[in-house]
Write a protein that holds these residues in place. Structure first.
Motif, PDB file in Angstrom:
ATOM      1  N   TRP A 119       0.799  -1.150   0.039  1.00  0.00           N
ATOM      2  CA  TRP A 119       0.052  -0.027   0.095  1.00  0.00           C
ATOM      3  C   TRP A 119       0.865   1.285   0.078  1.00  0.00           C
ATOM      4  N   SER A 132      -0.887   5.834  -6.473  1.00  0.00           N
ATOM      5  CA  SER A 132      -2.340   6.180  -6.167  1.00  0.00           C
ATOM      6  C   SER A 132      -2.666   6.890  -7.329  1.00  0.00           C
ATOM      7  N   ALA A 177      -5.521   1.278 -10.356  1.00  0.00           N
ATOM      8  CA  ALA A 177      -4.871   1.187  -8.973  1.00  0.00           C
ATOM      9  C   ALA A 177      -5.028  -0.450  -8.654  1.00  0.00           C
TER      10      ALA A 177
END
Ligand code: HEM
Length: 100
Positions: free
Chosen positions: A22, A27, A76
């Motif tokens: 993550w 992003s 994404a």
């Protein structure tokens, strides 16, 4: 307001790898219409997994649904789920209308 959450059960010992995925992600949320806020949440630990949730806040449900049909969503998720050995099953999606 609308809150979209996806809960992930991550195998014990794989937490750092999941958080790294993550942290290093490319992003595409900035500038998406109706998008307000994103957090990755680390929750309780069970015997065999640690619970995480991706938590995103939207102006309303329609903006969220438009994002799920967008190129930004597709990009994404191009590699999402590729590290299969860290997950216990599929993530669980829940969407919430903000009442108050
Ligand atoms: C409707 C359901 C889903 C929602 C609401 C959701 C939500 C999100 C959001 C907000 C992001 C960040 C996107 C960005 O920064 O541009 C993201 C990325 C990600 N999602 Fe989802 N997601 C969904 C489905 C899934 C599924 C089915 C998986 C599991 C395979 C998954 C795994 C991931 C992963 C691992 C990332 C990090 C991106 C990366 O791999 O680089 N998501 N998701």
């Amino acid at each position: 307001m609308f809150i979209a959450m996806n809960r992930f059960r991550i195998n014990k010992g794989s937490e750092a790898e999941f958080e790294r995925i993550w942290a290093r992600r490319d992003s595409h949320l900035e500038g998406v219409p109706g998008f307000e806020e994103f957090n990755l949440l680390r929750g309780p630990e069970a015997d065999d997994h640690t619970l995480y949730a991706s938590h995103s806040v939207w102006k309303n449900k329609q903006y969220f649904e438009d994002w799920t049909n967008s190129e930004a969503f597709r990009k994404a998720h191009a590699n999402a789920g590729s590290a299969k050995n860290i997950y216990q099953g599929h993530p669980m999606f829940e969407g919430f209308e903000v009442v108050l």
